[in-house]
Design an enzyme around this catalytic site. Structure first.
Site: not given
Ligand code: DGL
Length: 321
Positions: A24-25, A87, A166, A215, A217
């Site tokens: 993933d990023s 991702c 984040e 996504c 996240h």
């Protein structure tokens, strides 16, 4: 004849014990890794988080594709038996290229999420939220249409949700959901709910009964998103469906690890390994013992002239074979 069988058996046995590569990023893909580890507890994994170049969402598809080739090559050097692009942005940009370039099966998160949404929707109106890259690619609309052309997809980019996650995993000690709950920081909560309403109200008005959290996240924001949308909208995270697809693909090839096989877990990051351990544990909900650092120089060296040539061909004609 028996020699051939012995070789084939030896090969299969060996493949079975190789790890699954997941990337993933950054940290978000750990939501997918966690689901894979829950569904397939005998498997070894190598997880790669490209934390230092996160977010991928605002980057060009060409740049994201070059990252996919770099990390995919790094994972294949680690001798993984299957790669999961955990991702959405990287799947949308790079799954097709990765499938053409690498010798092992490559599974993305978009198609499994689309499949779960098509199964779940009753009124055939499905919403998708994701990064700008994911939404602009149209990958979810295409994947949903391929499964059921009668489903209407409403897609909205929600890049600030990525920032909230984040920030959230970097703040405080509890889970992100605690952070957004009644006891949390008064500065974050009201603005988060206002932002969430701004993003989600148009989707609500379009009458969706299902929303894909497109996504990695966003599963961490399930509770607040559900609160804004109300109980009538079913939230879909592709993590579980992706884990099923990994299981089916390995089973079909006879490459599933078995109870008693040696098991290992490797975490690698382009960012700070100590920070990755701390934040990764918050996303996974359990202790992570070690993480190794991989430099961007090392990753860059993965792009051999042959890989560069194949990407250039892909950019020109949409295929590199
Ligand atoms: N992992 C990305 C995704 O699923 C979100 C974060 C980013 O923009 O890199 O789309």
């Amino acid at each position: 004849m028996s020699g051939v069988v012995a070789v084939a058996e030896g090969y299969t046995h060996h493949m079975r014990e190789l790890p699954i590569g997941i990337f993933d990023s950054g940290l978000g893909g750990l939501t997918v890794a966690g689901e894979i580890m829950r569904a397939l507890p005998n498997e070894s994994i190598v997880y790669f988080g490209d934390t230092v170049r996160c977010p991928y969402g605002p980057r060009s598809p060409e740049e994201v594709r070059s990252f996919v080739l770099q990390i995919g090559s790094w994972l294949t050097q680690r001798r993984v038996k299957l790669i999961v692009i955990a991702c959405n942005t990287a799947t949308a940009a790079g799954l097709a290229l990765a499938q053409q370039v690498f010798d092992v099966p490559v599974i993305g998160v978009v198609e499994p999420g689309a499949r779960a949404a098509v199964k779940a929707t009753l009124n055939r109106r499905v919403g998708v939220i994701g990064t700008v890259g994911t939404v602009n690619s149209g990958a979810y609309s295409k994947a949903v249409r391929a499964l059921d052309a009668g489903v209407t997809v409403f897609s909205v980019p929600t890049p600030r949700f990525v920032d909230v996650v984040e920030q959230g995993v970097r703040l405080g000690n509890g889970t992100l959901e605690d952070l957004l709950s009644a006891t949390s920081d008064v500065y974050i909560r009201p603005s988060f709910y206002q932002m969430a309403r701004d993003y989600l109200d148009p989707l609500k008005r379009s009458g969706i009964d299902t929303l894909v959290l497109g996504c990695t996240h966003f599963p961490l924001l399930t509770a607040p998103i559900q609160q804004v949308l109300g109980a009538g909208v079913r939230l879909i995270s592709s993590a579980e469906e992706t884990a099923h697809e990994v299981a089916d693909t390995l089973a079909a090839r006879g490459h599933l690890a078995e109870a008693g096989d040696p098991r290992s877990e490797v975490f690698a990051t382009t960012g700070d390994p100590d920070e990755f351990l701390e934040l990764g544990a918050r996303v996974l909900g359990r202790h992570v013992s070690t993480a190794e650092h991989v430099s961007l120089a090392e990753l860059g060296s993965m792009l051999t002239p042959e890989l560069r040539r194949r990407q250039a061909t892909y950019e020109e004609v949409g295929t590199c074979d």
